[in-house]
Design an enzyme around this catalytic site. Structure first.
Site, PDB file in Angstrom:
ATOM      1  N   HIS A 141     -15.839 -11.402  12.873  1.00 20.97           N
ATOM      2  CA  HIS A 141     -15.154 -10.568  11.867  1.00 20.97           C
ATOM      3  C   HIS A 141     -14.392 -11.483  10.914  1.00 20.97           C
ATOM      4  O   HIS A 141     -13.334 -12.003  11.257  1.00 20.97           O
ATOM      5  CB  HIS A 141     -14.165  -9.608  12.542  1.00 20.97           C
ATOM      6  CG  HIS A 141     -13.470  -8.687  11.586  1.00 20.97           C
ATOM      7  ND1 HIS A 141     -13.326  -7.340  11.816  1.00 20.97           N
ATOM      8  CD2 HIS A 141     -12.869  -8.910  10.394  1.00 20.97           C
ATOM      9  CE1 HIS A 141     -12.671  -6.781  10.815  1.00 20.97           C
ATOM     10  NE2 HIS A 141     -12.379  -7.720   9.927  1.00 20.97           N
ATOM     11  N   HIS A 179     -13.367 -12.174   6.498  1.00 23.11           N
ATOM     12  CA  HIS A 179     -13.427 -11.817   5.079  1.00 23.11           C
ATOM     13  C   HIS A 179     -13.607 -13.096   4.289  1.00 23.11           C
ATOM     14  O   HIS A 179     -12.689 -13.928   4.236  1.00 23.11           O
ATOM     15  CB  HIS A 179     -12.132 -11.108   4.648  1.00 23.11           C
ATOM     16  CG  HIS A 179     -11.897  -9.830   5.381  1.00 23.11           C
ATOM     17  ND1 HIS A 179     -12.304  -8.606   4.897  1.00 23.11           N
ATOM     18  CD2 HIS A 179     -11.332  -9.582   6.593  1.00 23.11           C
ATOM     19  CE1 HIS A 179     -11.986  -7.655   5.772  1.00 23.11           C
ATOM     20  NE2 HIS A 179     -11.399  -8.233   6.806  1.00 23.11           N
ATOM     21  N   ARG A 201     -14.493 -12.943   1.030  1.00 22.26           N
ATOM     22  CA  ARG A 201     -14.288 -12.562  -0.378  1.00 22.26           C
ATOM     23  C   ARG A 201     -15.521 -12.959  -1.201  1.00 22.26           C
ATOM     24  O   ARG A 201     -16.605 -13.041  -0.667  1.00 22.26           O
ATOM     25  CB  ARG A 201     -12.992 -13.174  -0.961  1.00 22.26           C
ATOM     26  CG  ARG A 201     -11.743 -12.980  -0.096  1.00 22.26           C
ATOM     27  CD  ARG A 201     -11.437 -11.533   0.222  1.00 22.26           C
ATOM     28  NE  ARG A 201     -10.122 -11.409   0.836  1.00 22.26           N
ATOM     29  CZ  ARG A 201      -9.744 -10.355   1.563  1.00 22.26           C
ATOM     30  NH1 ARG A 201     -10.577  -9.351   1.798  1.00 22.26           N
ATOM     31  NH2 ARG A 201      -8.539 -10.301   2.065  1.00 22.26           N
ATOM     32  N   LYS A 214     -20.161  -1.003   8.746  1.00 20.15           N
ATOM     33  CA  LYS A 214     -18.721  -0.956   8.975  1.00 20.15           C
ATOM     34  C   LYS A 214     -18.156   0.379   8.530  1.00 20.15           C
ATOM     35  O   LYS A 214     -18.379   0.808   7.388  1.00 20.15           O
ATOM     36  CB  LYS A 214     -18.060  -2.089   8.174  1.00 20.15           C
ATOM     37  CG  LYS A 214     -16.539  -2.079   8.166  1.00 20.15           C
ATOM     38  CD  LYS A 214     -15.966  -2.547   9.496  1.00 20.15           C
ATOM     39  CE  LYS A 214     -14.450  -2.442   9.507  1.00 20.15           C
ATOM     40  NZ  LYS A 214     -13.766  -3.705   9.393  1.00 20.15           N
ATOM     41  N   HIS A 246     -13.009   0.030  11.769  1.00 20.70           N
ATOM     42  CA  HIS A 246     -11.580  -0.153  11.565  1.00 20.70           C
ATOM     43  C   HIS A 246     -10.961   1.097  12.188  1.00 20.70           C
ATOM     44  O   HIS A 246     -10.960   2.170  11.574  1.00 20.70           O
ATOM     45  CB  HIS A 246     -11.233  -0.283  10.078  1.00 20.70           C
ATOM     46  CG  HIS A 246      -9.779  -0.554   9.856  1.00 20.70           C
ATOM     47  ND1 HIS A 246      -9.316  -1.764   9.425  1.00 20.70           N
ATOM     48  CD2 HIS A 246      -8.688   0.228  10.065  1.00 20.70           C
ATOM     49  CE1 HIS A 246      -7.986  -1.724   9.366  1.00 20.70           C
ATOM     50  NE2 HIS A 246      -7.584  -0.521   9.738  1.00 20.70           N
ATOM     51  N   HIS A 257     -10.613  -5.798  15.689  1.00 18.86           N
ATOM     52  CA  HIS A 257      -9.218  -6.263  15.673  1.00 18.86           C
ATOM     53  C   HIS A 257      -8.289  -5.322  16.433  1.00 18.86           C
ATOM     54  O   HIS A 257      -7.358  -4.755  15.856  1.00 18.86           O
ATOM     55  CB  HIS A 257      -8.708  -6.502  14.245  1.00 18.86           C
ATOM     56  CG  HIS A 257      -9.135  -5.484  13.216  1.00 18.86           C
ATOM     57  ND1 HIS A 257      -8.926  -4.140  13.367  1.00 18.86           N
ATOM     58  CD2 HIS A 257      -9.748  -5.635  12.017  1.00 18.86           C
ATOM     59  CE1 HIS A 257      -9.401  -3.511  12.305  1.00 18.86           C
ATOM     60  NE2 HIS A 257      -9.897  -4.392  11.477  1.00 18.86           N
ATOM     61  N   ASP A 297     -10.635 -11.934  11.797  1.00 22.36           N
ATOM     62  CA  ASP A 297     -10.130 -11.114  10.690  1.00 22.36           C
ATOM     63  C   ASP A 297      -9.400 -11.980   9.670  1.00 22.36           C
ATOM     64  O   ASP A 297      -8.478 -11.501   8.989  1.00 22.36           O
ATOM     65  CB  ASP A 297      -9.229  -9.980  11.180  1.00 22.36           C
ATOM     66  CG  ASP A 297      -9.106  -8.859  10.151  1.00 22.36           C
ATOM     67  OD1 ASP A 297      -9.887  -8.861   9.172  1.00 22.36           O
ATOM     68  OD2 ASP A 297      -8.240  -7.993  10.307  1.00 22.36           O
ATOM     69  N   HIS A 354      -5.543 -13.800   0.842  1.00 19.21           N
ATOM     70  CA  HIS A 354      -5.047 -13.188  -0.402  1.00 19.21           C
ATOM     71  C   HIS A 354      -4.272 -14.268  -1.132  1.00 19.21           C
ATOM     72  O   HIS A 354      -3.672 -15.138  -0.497  1.00 19.21           O
ATOM     73  CB  HIS A 354      -4.100 -12.028  -0.103  1.00 19.21           C
ATOM     74  CG  HIS A 354      -4.762 -10.823   0.490  1.00 19.21           C
ATOM     75  ND1 HIS A 354      -5.402  -9.862  -0.259  1.00 19.21           N
ATOM     76  CD2 HIS A 354      -4.899 -10.429   1.783  1.00 19.21           C
ATOM     77  CE1 HIS A 354      -5.891  -8.920   0.538  1.00 19.21           C
ATOM     78  NE2 HIS A 354      -5.608  -9.246   1.791  1.00 19.21           N
ATOM     79  N   ALA A 414      -2.300  -6.775   2.919  1.00 23.28           N
ATOM     80  CA  ALA A 414      -2.442  -7.043   4.353  1.00 23.28           C
ATOM     81  C   ALA A 414      -3.510  -8.108   4.562  1.00 23.28           C
ATOM     82  O   ALA A 414      -4.570  -8.061   3.953  1.00 23.28           O
ATOM     83  CB  ALA A 414      -2.857  -5.766   5.070  1.00 23.28           C
TER      84      ALA A 414
HETATM   85  O1  DOR Z   1      -5.147  -7.189   7.342  1.00 23.68           O
HETATM   86  C1  DOR Z   1      -6.236  -6.831   6.922  1.00 23.68           C
HETATM   87  N1  DOR Z   1      -6.800  -7.409   5.840  1.00 23.68           N
HETATM   88  N2  DOR Z   1      -6.860  -5.834   7.540  1.00 23.68           N
HETATM   89  C2  DOR Z   1      -7.974  -5.291   7.052  1.00 23.68           C
HETATM   90  O2  DOR Z   1      -8.470  -4.365   7.645  1.00 23.68           O
HETATM   91  C3  DOR Z   1      -8.557  -5.770   5.785  1.00 23.68           C
HETATM   92  C4  DOR Z   1      -8.148  -7.137   5.480  1.00 23.68           C
HETATM   93  C5  DOR Z   1      -8.421  -7.538   4.052  1.00 23.68           C
HETATM   94  O3  DOR Z   1      -9.532  -7.297   3.579  1.00 23.68           O
HETATM   95  O4  DOR Z   1      -7.547  -8.108   3.427  1.00 23.68           O
HETATM   96 ZN    ZN Z   2     -10.912  -7.250   8.583  1.00 25.46          ZN
END
Ligand code: DOR
Ligand code: ZN
Length: 354
Positions: free
Chosen positions: A24, A26, A28, A110, A147, A185, A258, A262, A274
């Site tokens: 899992h 991200h 981007r 998902k 999720h 998660h 996870d 950002h 988040a």
């Molecule tokens: O903390 C998180 N960030 N939880 C999520 O489910 C998505 C993720 C994000 O894409 O930033």
């Molecule tokens: Zn995630």
């Protein structure tokens, strides 16, 4: 004579394990991809790549385009295989699910409850209204990743995972017994108990932050935006339930960071995003936790065996080596012009990747 386990605890200076996968992550999209792909590929052979781009990856065609961008971003000399995921919406067709199951690069779909988290606006409003899609997933034997949080604003944010299990998951699980599901998660003892009560086709991923922290680390003594992720950190008893279950070497639990980068300005603001960017040191974080829990001997199975077995993919054949050498997490990283604060910035952990 000491037991094998305590020998590992007291004497291990280095640990060589099968190269892990991240079930899992991200990554981007461009322009960040060259940075995020390199950070993940430095450790992980493969990763389940989350589809919550804007706009989301809702079709096989979009998933294949995203796959190509990831592969193009991989630095020369590194090996990495992205495992693509479709973003489920109320408009997804059973035909698209069949096409996804037949596509060599797509490995799951998902479910984001609409509004639950970053870029989930196109997600599913009512998880009980898409039974025809669960049926298609079950029929095509394509895993459903969830999720697992309700979006009902009347439900306290700390209860949203438990209530999702009670309101939706138990019913879905019972109605589609052959569906392979991953509750992603997980953050609560309730989720641990749910997974343990189910057969082997129900699994869960666990992040480093939910193992290492509880909500005090988010809220006590000042608000820490870099520990803010969703599902939100829970109270210590839930953290302890997660730490306990990883010591049992149960095949239903496996690694999913996870890692969710950002930009600094998007985290350190009045309404911050988040996500914890843990990818660069992810395996060392897990090693630290497993050792603290007296379970270093189970790290390899959690990181490198249980995931591929669940996804019915071969285990990796290369290895990686962790060494007992402290590493300090950088205060910031520059991802092609985007300043990102890595999770645990400035902190030091006892393990490093050799
Ligand atoms: O903390 C998180 N960030 N939880 C999520 O489910 C998505 C993720 C994000 O894409 O930033
Ligand atoms: Zn995630």
């Amino acid at each position: 004579m000491t037991s094998a386990a305590s020998q590992i605890e007291s004497q291990t200076e280095s640990l060589t394990i099968t190269r892990p996968d991240d079930w899992h992550v991200h990554l981007r999209d461009n322009p960040l991809l060259p940075h995020t792909v390199a950070a993940t590929a430095a450790t992980f052979a493969r990763a389940i790549v989350m589809p919550n781009l804007a706009p989301p990856v809702t079709t096989v065609e979009l998933a294949e385009g995203y796959y190509q961008r990831i592969v193009q971003a991989l630095p020369t000399g590194m090996s990495f295989e992205p495992l693509m995921v479709l973003y489920l919406t109320a408009d997804t067709s059973p035909q698209e699910i069949a096409a996804a199951a037949a596509h060599p690069h797509v490995h799951a779909v998902k479910l984001y409850p609409a509004g639950a988290t970053t870029n989930s606006a196109y997600g599913v409003r009512d998880p009980d209204a898409i039974d025809h899609l669960y049926a298609a997933l079950e029929e095509n034997d394509l895993p459903l990743l969830m999720h697992g949080e309700v979006i009902d604003p009347a439900v306290d944010i700390f209860d949203r995972e438990r209530v999702f299990i009670e309101r939706h998951l138990l019913r879905i699980r019972e109605k589609f017994p052959a569906l392979r599901m991953v509750l992603e998660h997980i953050t609560t003892g309730d989720a641990v108990q749910f997974v343990l009560s189910q057969p082997k086709n129900t699994a869960a991923t666990i992040t480093p932050q939910h193992l290492m922290l509880n909500r005090n680390d988010l809220l006590a003594g000042g608000i820490r935006p870099h520990n803010y992720c969703l599902p939100i950190l829970k109270r210590r008893t839930h953290q302890e339930a997660l730490r306990q279950v990883i010591t049992t070497n149960d095949a239903r639990f496996f690694l999913g960071t996870d890692s969710a980068p950002h930009a600094q300005h998007a985290k350190e603001t009045a309404c911050g995003c988040a996500g914890c960017y843990s990818a660069p040191a992810a395996l060392a974080f897990y090693a630290t936790v497993f050792e603290e829990c007296g379970a270093l001997q189970h790290l390899e199975a959690f990181a490198s065996h249980h995931g591929p077995d669940f996804y019915r993919l071969p285990r990796n054949t290369e290895t990686v080596t962790l060494v007992r050498q402290p590493q300090t997490i950088p205060e910031a990283v520059d991802a092609y012009g985007t300043r990102i604060i890595p999770w645990q910035a400035g902190g030091t952990i006892p393990w490093s990747l050799a």
